[in-house]
Scaffold this active site. Structure first.
Site, PDB file in Angstrom:
ATOM      1  CB  SER A 118      14.783  27.171  59.123  1.00 18.13           C
ATOM      2  OG  SER A 118      14.981  28.447  59.689  1.00 18.13           O
TER       3      SER A 118
ATOM      4  CG  ASP B 297      14.953  32.594  53.351  1.00 19.45           C
ATOM      5  OD1 ASP B 297      14.565  33.360  54.253  1.00 19.45           O
ATOM      6  OD2 ASP B 297      15.198  31.392  53.537  1.00 19.45           O
TER       7      ASP B 297
ATOM      8  CG  HIS C 143      12.746  30.599  55.622  1.00 16.98           C
ATOM      9  ND1 HIS C 143      14.090  30.308  55.494  1.00 16.98           N
ATOM     10  CD2 HIS C 143      12.399  30.180  56.884  1.00 16.98           C
ATOM     11  CE1 HIS C 143      14.541  29.758  56.604  1.00 16.98           C
ATOM     12  NE2 HIS C 143      13.532  29.657  57.469  1.00 16.98           N
TER      13      HIS C 143
END
Length: 284
Positions: free
Chosen positions: A150, A228, A261
Site C-alpha cells: 500500500s 480491495d 487489502h
C-alpha cells in the site's frame, strides 16, 4: 548511534529482533524489527527491506506476513521499519488515521511544521540502512532488495526508481501507484510537500517510471486484489503499467480475484515475492 534490543525471538531457526534507536533524521526514537536467518549461501547475508502501509508499525508485517519463513528458507535478512515518526508532538498529527502518525508516506517533508521530523525517505533509504550496517556486520547492505504494501508499496517503488543502483529488485502488494491523482496522495503530499506538483512527482511511481534512466532490466512484481476496497479510488496500478512503456524490464502486474487489502492477501502471495527477490539477490 546504538540500537536497544527490546526482544529477541527465535523463529524458523533465525532471530527476530525488536529494536529501538534514536534518529537524527526524524529527531525521535524509532522502532525497527530485523529478522536474521539461520544460514546464508553468501559470506554475508543479503537483505530485503519491507515498507509497511498506513497505520502500521514494524509489528504488523513481522506478525502477519509470513515473510520470515521464506527468508529463513532462502537465506536473506528482513528489515521492517516504522511508517512515520512517533511522538513528534506536532499539532494535528494524530487527528486522522491516514495522515500524520503512521502515515509518513516515505517522503522528506518540505512544509512546516512537518519538515522538522517527517523525513522518512532519508530515514529509510539512508540513515536506517547505514546504521544497521554498522551494527550488523554479517548483513550485506550492498546486496539489498525492497518490497512493501500500500503506502509502503509506493515507498518501495519510489526507492527503487530513485535509487536503482542501491536495490537489486522491487515488488509491491497493492501499492499506491499514482499518489498525485488520488485522495490519499493529494491529502498527504499537499501537507508535507506543498502545492508544487513537481515536488509530488519526485515521490510518485507513475511519474518516476516515465523518466527512469537507469540501466536496470529487472522485473517489477506487483500483486493487486480485485476485491480491495481501495483499488479503483486510491491505488491505480494500471496507471503505473501504462507509464512504464520505456522501462527496460517488465512490469508484472498480477490482478487476483477474491482478495482484499489485508495481510490475508499479502500472506497468500508472499512466497512468490520471496522467490522473486531471492533470484535477484543471488540466492537461487
Amino acid at each position: 548511534m546504538s540500537f536497544k534490543t527490546n526482544a529477541s525471538i527465535t523463529q524458523f531457526g533465525g532471530q527476530l529482533l525488536k529494536l529501538t534507536h534514536e534518529s537524527k533524521v526524524t529527531k525521535t526514537p524509532m522502532n525497527v524489527n530485523v529478522f536474521i536467518p539461520p544460514t546464508s549461501k553468501h559470506s554475508k547475508t543479503p537483505v530485503l527491506l519491507y515498507l509497511s502501509g498506513l497505520t502500521c508499525t514494524p509489528e504488523n508485517a513481522s506478525d502477519k506476513s509470513f515473510f520470515q519463513y521464506w527468508a529463513s528458507k532462502y537465506g536473506f535478512a528482513l528489515v521492517f521499519p516504522d511508517t512515520s515518526p512517533r511522538g513528534a508532538k506536532i499539532k494535528g498529527e494524530d487527528d486522522d488515521w491516514d495522515f500524520g502518525t503512521g502515515a509518513g508516506f516515505y517522503v522528506n517533508a518540505t512544509q512546516s511544521p512537518w519538515s522538522t521530523n517527517y523525513n522518512m525517505y532519508s530515514y529509510v533509504h539512508e540513515e536506517l540502512l547505514e546504521e544497521l550496517s554498522k551494527e550488523f556486520k554479517q548483513l550485506d547492505f550492498d546486496n539489498i532488495s525492497i518490497t512493501g504494501h500500500s503506502m509502503g508499496g509506493m515507498g518501495a517503488l519510489v526507492g527503487f526508481l530513485r535509487k536503482p543502483r542501491d536495490y537489486k529488485s522491487v515488488s509491491a502488494f497493492a501499492p499506491i501507484s499514482n499518489p498525485s491523482v488520488v485522495p490519499w496522495g493529494e491529502k498527504n503530499f499537499g501537507a508535507y510537500l506543498g502545492n508544487d506538483q513537481n515536488k509530488w512527482a519526485e515521490y510518485d511511481p507513475t511519474e518516476l517510471i516515465k523518466h527512469f534512466n537507469g540501466d536496470d532490466s529487472s522485473t517489477i512484481l506487483i500483486h493487486q486484489g480485485l476485491k480491495d476496497n481501495f483499488y479503483e479510488r486510491e491505488l491505480k496500478p494500471e496507471n503505473f503499467v501504462n507509464a512504464a512503456k520505456s522501462y527496460k524490464g517488465e512490469v508484472d502486474l498480477k490482478l487476483v480475484d477474491g482478495y482484499d487489502h489485508s495481510y490475508y492477501f499479502i500472506s497468500s502471495f508472499v512466497e512468490e515475492h520471496a522467490k522473486h527477490h531471492a533470484k535477484y539477490l543471488g540466492l537461487l
